[in-house]
Design a protein around this motif. Structure first.
Motif, PDB file in Angstrom:
ATOM      1  N   GLU A   1       4.043   5.585  -5.741  1.00 20.17           N
ATOM      2  CA  GLU A   1       4.052   5.558  -7.201  1.00 20.17           C
ATOM      3  C   GLU A   1       2.940   6.411  -7.807  1.00 20.17           C
ATOM      4  O   GLU A   1       3.063   6.888  -8.925  1.00 20.17           O
ATOM      5  CB  GLU A   1       3.941   4.113  -7.688  1.00 20.17           C
ATOM      6  CG  GLU A   1       5.211   3.319  -7.420  1.00 20.17           C
ATOM      7  CD  GLU A   1       5.042   1.839  -7.742  1.00 20.17           C
ATOM      8  OE1 GLU A   1       3.909   1.389  -8.025  1.00 20.17           O
ATOM      9  OE2 GLU A   1       6.062   1.136  -7.687  1.00 20.17           O
ATOM     10  N   ARG A   2       1.847   6.589  -7.065  1.00 20.67           N
ATOM     11  CA  ARG A   2       0.741   7.404  -7.550  1.00 20.67           C
ATOM     12  C   ARG A   2       1.156   8.848  -7.512  1.00 20.67           C
ATOM     13  O   ARG A   2       0.993   9.662  -8.296  1.00 20.67           O
ATOM     14  CB  ARG A   2      -0.476   7.195  -6.659  1.00 20.67           C
ATOM     15  CG  ARG A   2      -1.703   7.927  -7.094  1.00 20.67           C
ATOM     16  CD  ARG A   2      -2.826   7.611  -6.194  1.00 20.67           C
ATOM     17  NE  ARG A   2      -2.426   7.876  -4.826  1.00 20.67           N
ATOM     18  CZ  ARG A   2      -3.200   8.351  -3.896  1.00 20.67           C
ATOM     19  NH1 ARG A   2      -4.434   8.580  -4.165  1.00 20.67           N
ATOM     20  NH2 ARG A   2      -2.783   8.557  -2.688  1.00 20.67           N
TER      21      ARG A   2
ATOM     22  N   GLU B   1       0.825  -1.207   0.000  1.00 21.92           N
ATOM     23  CA  GLU B   1       0.000   0.000   0.000  1.00 21.92           C
ATOM     24  C   GLU B   1       0.864   1.264   0.000  1.00 21.92           C
ATOM     25  O   GLU B   1       0.560   2.239  -0.697  1.00 21.92           O
ATOM     26  CB  GLU B   1      -0.918  -0.001   1.220  1.00 21.92           C
ATOM     27  CG  GLU B   1      -1.907   1.128   1.237  1.00 21.92           C
ATOM     28  CD  GLU B   1      -2.850   1.039   2.431  1.00 21.92           C
ATOM     29  OE1 GLU B   1      -3.442   2.068   2.753  1.00 21.92           O
ATOM     30  OE2 GLU B   1      -2.973  -0.042   3.030  1.00 21.92           O
TER      31      GLU B   1
ATOM     32  N   ARG C   1       3.899   1.498  -1.221  1.00 21.18           N
ATOM     33  CA  ARG C   1       4.511   1.581  -2.538  1.00 21.18           C
ATOM     34  C   ARG C   1       3.530   2.143  -3.563  1.00 21.18           C
ATOM     35  O   ARG C   1       3.881   2.972  -4.386  1.00 21.18           O
ATOM     36  CB  ARG C   1       4.993   0.214  -2.992  1.00 21.18           C
ATOM     37  CG  ARG C   1       5.685   0.255  -4.336  1.00 21.18           C
ATOM     38  CD  ARG C   1       6.091  -1.105  -4.769  1.00 21.18           C
ATOM     39  NE  ARG C   1       6.984  -1.666  -3.766  1.00 21.18           N
ATOM     40  CZ  ARG C   1       8.158  -2.173  -4.024  1.00 21.18           C
ATOM     41  NH1 ARG C   1       8.582  -2.219  -5.247  1.00 21.18           N
ATOM     42  NH2 ARG C   1       8.918  -2.661  -3.064  1.00 21.18           N
ATOM     43  N   ARG C   2       2.290   1.709  -3.518  1.00 22.72           N
ATOM     44  CA  ARG C   2       1.273   2.230  -4.440  1.00 22.72           C
ATOM     45  C   ARG C   2       1.058   3.726  -4.239  1.00 22.72           C
ATOM     46  O   ARG C   2       0.907   4.480  -5.195  1.00 22.72           O
ATOM     47  CB  ARG C   2      -0.043   1.495  -4.244  1.00 22.72           C
ATOM     48  CG  ARG C   2      -0.055   0.117  -4.832  1.00 22.72           C
ATOM     49  CD  ARG C   2      -1.438  -0.483  -4.703  1.00 22.72           C
ATOM     50  NE  ARG C   2      -1.405  -1.892  -5.047  1.00 22.72           N
ATOM     51  CZ  ARG C   2      -2.190  -2.797  -4.516  1.00 22.72           C
ATOM     52  NH1 ARG C   2      -3.083  -2.458  -3.607  1.00 22.72           N
ATOM     53  NH2 ARG C   2      -2.095  -4.033  -4.877  1.00 22.72           N
ATOM     54  N   PHE C   3       1.019   4.147  -2.968  1.00 20.15           N
ATOM     55  CA  PHE C   3       0.837   5.556  -2.657  1.00 20.15           C
ATOM     56  C   PHE C   3       1.997   6.376  -3.231  1.00 20.15           C
ATOM     57  O   PHE C   3       1.801   7.428  -3.823  1.00 20.15           O
ATOM     58  CB  PHE C   3       0.735   5.781  -1.150  1.00 20.15           C
ATOM     59  CG  PHE C   3       0.552   7.200  -0.762  1.00 20.15           C
ATOM     60  CD1 PHE C   3      -0.693   7.800  -0.850  1.00 20.15           C
ATOM     61  CD2 PHE C   3       1.624   7.947  -0.313  1.00 20.15           C
ATOM     62  CE1 PHE C   3      -0.853   9.135  -0.499  1.00 20.15           C
ATOM     63  CE2 PHE C   3       1.475   9.273   0.033  1.00 20.15           C
ATOM     64  CZ  PHE C   3       0.246   9.875  -0.056  1.00 20.15           C
TER      65      PHE C   3
END
Length: 82
Positions: free
Chosen positions: A81-82, A75, A77-79
């Motif tokens: 990368e966004r 989660e 990492r996704r934040f």
């Protein structure tokens, strides 16, 4: 929290001290060197501000915690990368 183990938790706890000593919301991130130090008025720069103010150990601890969180938590990492 993902990324914060015993060493980083101890560093943050001892570096922070009593949280009530920070009277404004923005004082703690500024003390930790987690925000830019700018001095502006009317959208114009007003002199140079010393970027070395604050606690260098807390800055190190939060950078390391974010780095570890990127590796350990999908989660986070996704934040990022966004």
């Amino acid at each position: 929290m993902p990324g914060i183990g015993p060493v980083l938790a101890t560093t943050i706890m001892l570096g922070t001290g009593t949280i009530s000593r920070f009277t404004e919301v923005g004082d703690f991130p500024s003390y930790c060197r987690c925000v830019d130090s700018r001095r502006e008025s009317n959208r114009r720069k007003k002199g140079e501000v010393d970027t070395k103010d604050g606690n260098k150990y807390l800055a190190w601890a939060f950078v390391k915690a974010a780095s570890f969180a990127m590796c350990l938590c999908l989660e986070a990492r996704r934040f990022f990368e966004r």
